[in-house]
Design a protein around this motif. Structure first.
Motif, short mmCIF file in Angstrom:
data_model
loop_
_atom_site.label_atom_id
_atom_site.label_comp_id
_atom_site.label_asym_id
_atom_site.label_seq_id
_atom_site.Cartn_x
_atom_site.Cartn_y
_atom_site.Cartn_z
N ALA A 1 1.92 14.34 -6.46
CA ALA A 1 1.51 13.90 -5.12
C ALA A 1 1.82 12.42 -4.93
O ALA A 1 2.33 12.00 -3.88
CB ALA A 1 0.03 14.18 -4.89
N GLY A 2 1.55 11.60 -5.95
CA GLY A 2 1.86 10.18 -5.87
C GLY A 2 3.35 9.92 -5.78
O GLY A 2 3.80 9.06 -5.02
N MET B 1 5.59 11.96 -4.52
CA MET B 1 6.03 12.37 -3.18
C MET B 1 5.68 11.31 -2.14
O MET B 1 6.47 11.01 -1.25
CB MET B 1 5.41 13.72 -2.79
N ARG B 2 4.49 10.70 -2.26
CA ARG B 2 4.13 9.61 -1.33
C ARG B 2 5.10 8.44 -1.49
O ARG B 2 5.54 7.85 -0.51
CB ARG B 2 2.70 9.14 -1.60
N ARG B 3 5.45 8.13 -2.74
CA ARG B 3 6.37 7.01 -2.99
C ARG B 3 7.77 7.31 -2.46
O ARG B 3 8.43 6.44 -1.90
CB ARG B 3 6.41 6.73 -4.48
N LYS C 1 8.52 9.34 0.04
CA LYS C 1 8.45 9.27 1.51
C LYS C 1 8.42 7.82 1.98
O LYS C 1 9.09 7.46 2.94
CB LYS C 1 7.24 10.02 2.02
N ALA C 2 7.65 6.98 1.33
CA ALA C 2 7.58 5.57 1.71
C ALA C 2 8.92 4.88 1.46
O ALA C 2 9.38 4.09 2.29
CB ALA C 2 6.47 4.85 0.93
N SER D 1 11.53 5.64 4.11
CA SER D 1 11.36 4.90 5.36
C SER D 1 11.65 3.41 5.18
O SER D 1 11.90 2.71 6.15
CB SER D 1 9.94 5.09 5.90
#
Length: 72
Positions: A51-52, A54-56, A58-59, A62
């Motif tokens: 999960a971490g 995937m957040r990284r 995605k960030a 962008s």
């Protein structure tokens, strides 16, 4: 007892026979990630670690990218 990883290709890989796909498997509570072009290089993560990541990702997407260290 030997556990066998059943690998699943990402639905974003663009086709079932594409050679450059991200694949994942879950074995005994651990998530395994690999690129189909380099199946011997595997990253193992907990579900929280995935999960971490995937957040990284995605960030980073962008913000123009990121680097992830790979340990073999």
């Amino acid at each position: 007892m030997t556990l066998v990883a059943v690998w699943q290709k990402s639905s974003f890989s663009g086709g079932h026979d594409a050679a450059n796909c991200v694949e994942l498997a879950a074995v005994d509570g651990v998530v395994l990630l690999r690129e189909s072009e380099a199946p011997d290089s595997v990253i193992s993560l907990t579900r929280g670690g995935l999960a971490g990541l995937m957040r990284r990702v995605k960030a980073g997407a962008s913000e123009g990218g990121f680097e992830l260290p790979v340990h073999r």
